[in-house]
Design an enzyme around this catalytic site. Structure first.
Site, PDB file in Angstrom:
ATOM      1  N   ASP A  13      23.918   7.493 -20.245  1.00 38.92           N
ATOM      2  CA  ASP A  13      23.400   6.393 -19.442  1.00 38.92           C
ATOM      3  C   ASP A  13      23.303   5.116 -20.282  1.00 38.92           C
ATOM      4  OD1 ASP A  13      22.228   4.952 -17.340  1.00 38.92           O
ATOM      5  OD2 ASP A  13      21.004   6.648 -16.726  1.00 38.92           O
ATOM      6  N   HIS A  16      26.168   2.455 -20.439  1.00 37.36           N
ATOM      7  CA  HIS A  16      26.224   1.318 -19.506  1.00 37.36           C
ATOM      8  C   HIS A  16      25.773   0.045 -20.217  1.00 37.36           C
ATOM      9  CE1 HIS A  16      27.154   3.360 -15.772  1.00 37.36           C
ATOM     10  NE2 HIS A  16      26.150   4.206 -15.918  1.00 37.36           N
ATOM     11  N   HIS A 193      15.113  12.309 -13.047  1.00 41.10           N
ATOM     12  CA  HIS A 193      15.736  11.271 -13.871  1.00 41.10           C
ATOM     13  C   HIS A 193      15.272   9.910 -13.339  1.00 41.10           C
ATOM     14  CE1 HIS A 193      19.344   9.337 -15.929  1.00 41.10           C
ATOM     15  NE2 HIS A 193      19.096   8.436 -14.977  1.00 41.10           N
ATOM     16  N   HIS A 195      14.426   5.652 -13.428  1.00 40.77           N
ATOM     17  CA  HIS A 195      14.698   4.345 -14.020  1.00 40.77           C
ATOM     18  C   HIS A 195      13.426   3.508 -13.954  1.00 40.77           C
ATOM     19  CE1 HIS A 195      19.125   4.110 -14.938  1.00 40.77           C
ATOM     20  NE2 HIS A 195      18.999   5.317 -14.406  1.00 40.77           N
ATOM     21  N   TYR A 285      21.238  -0.518  -6.350  1.00 40.86           N
ATOM     22  CA  TYR A 285      21.750  -0.027  -7.633  1.00 40.86           C
ATOM     23  C   TYR A 285      21.971  -1.182  -8.606  1.00 40.86           C
ATOM     24  CZ  TYR A 285      24.966   2.314 -10.878  1.00 40.86           C
ATOM     25  OH  TYR A 285      25.576   2.817 -11.990  1.00 40.86           O
TER      26      TYR A 285
END
Length: 338
Positions: A13, A16, A193, A195, A285
């Site tokens: 991740d 990115h 998971h 964010h 997103y």
């Protein structure tokens, strides 16, 4: 108290944030430090998983195989994992990963489309991998919908189901409701998971664990897409403080964070900026932020209002055409799509 399996996603991740430019050297140094710290599973690869390197989402500095072999060579106890999104990743990618020494396959799809993962999950099982059904953007589905998708993943042979809160949109009560619904629907373990767009990643982890989640994702220094993931060193410390059993050592994971920081310096760590907050609030997103800014400048509309429009449209990844459409509508004062 719960026994937690910790999955560090820095080397996937976090790619990115690093524009997919992780090198085998960065991967090896970081994976070795995470292994020494006692992290259970280390996910490695392009930000979009196996086969993700492309002009559309970003060319990688090294091949999937180079990164995976670099990690597998240095770990002594941790298992190396890959993420695979069907369409990006193919059977031959799974076979390459297994040959390189990868032990965990996390097969990912949008939270309402679990059925497209069946063949890849079954192939990963055939290759002897520990398999994970990974539901992206779990905040875009109701608890009941997630429960139904989780049942499918269980029937395909997944060893656990992972709920990825990809937009950083949910608050702890909403996370708890989703984990609780899935817990009541399947017999396999549940992972989470988060964010950090609204600064709730750690609180959401604790809420998920209280409802039965036992696999938890994080990344060193929070290094990940958008506003970043839950910060591994904070998450592990918070879980231990709450009385849960986590194998990783607090001092060791702090050392691993320092190793990683030196590897990627002077790259700044993710912060919760205004863009991240708005994307989390609107449930959009994080990969849309650059298309939004470009479209807003081109068509002369407010990028913040454009983000809110995209949230209303419930856009998912790879719907950049909707950005243009809504920017044009905003510029002409049109409220809704026909």
């Amino acid at each position: 108290m719960a026994k937690i399996t910790f999955v560090d996603v820095t080397l996937r991740d976090g790619n990115h944030t690093y524009r997919h430019q992780f090198t085998p050297e960065i991967v090896a140094a970081t994976a070795a430090a995470l292994d020494r710290a006692g992290v259970d599973i280390i996910e490695v690869g392009h930000g979009d998983g196996l086969g993700g390197s492309s002009l559309h989402v970003g060319r990688a500095a090294a091949s999937d195989e180079e990164l995976l072999r670099a990690a597998c060579r240095v770990v002594k106890r941790a298992r190396i994992a890959i993420l695979l999104v069907p369409g990006f990743g193919l059977f031959n990618d799974l076979e390459m990963a297994a040959d390189a020494g990868v032990k965990v396959a996390r097969v990912a799809t949008h939270c309402t489309e679990a059925d497209i993962t069946e063949q890849h999950l079954r192939r990963a099982k055939d290759l002897g991998m520990f398999t994970v059904g990974y539901l992206i953007s779990a905040g875009m589905a109701s608890p009941e919908q997630l429960a139904e998708e989780a049942r499918k993943l269980e029937s395909y042979g997944a060893d656990y189901v992972n709920l990825a809160e990809s937009q950083g949109h949910l608050v702890p009560t909403e996370v708890a409701a989703r984990v609780r619904a899935v817990r009541g629907a399947v017999k396999i373990p549940i992972g989470f998971h988060p964010h950090n767009n609204l600064g709730l990643a750690i609180g959401n982890i604790l809420a998920a664990v209280e409802e039965g989640a036992s696999f938890i994702d994080g990344s060193l220094k929070g290094f990940g897409g958008g506003a970043g993931n839950a910060q591994t060193e904070v998450a592990i410390t918070a879980l231990k403080r709450a009385g849960h059993e986590v194998g990783a050592d607090i001092f060791g994971i702090m050392d691993a964070a320092d190793v990683f920081s030196k590897q990627v310096a002077p790259q700044p760590m993710p912060v919760i900026d205004n863009d991240s907050i708005l994307m989390g609030y609107a449930n959009v997103y994080g990969g849309y932020i650059h298309p939004v800014k470009h479209a807003a400048e081109r068509y002369g509309c407010d990028p913040r209002k454009l983000v809110l429009r995209l949230g209303e449209r419930k856009v998912v990844a790879a719907q950049e055409d909707v950005v243009i459409e809504e920017a044009q509508r905003l510029a002409h004062g049109i409220r809704k799509a026909a």
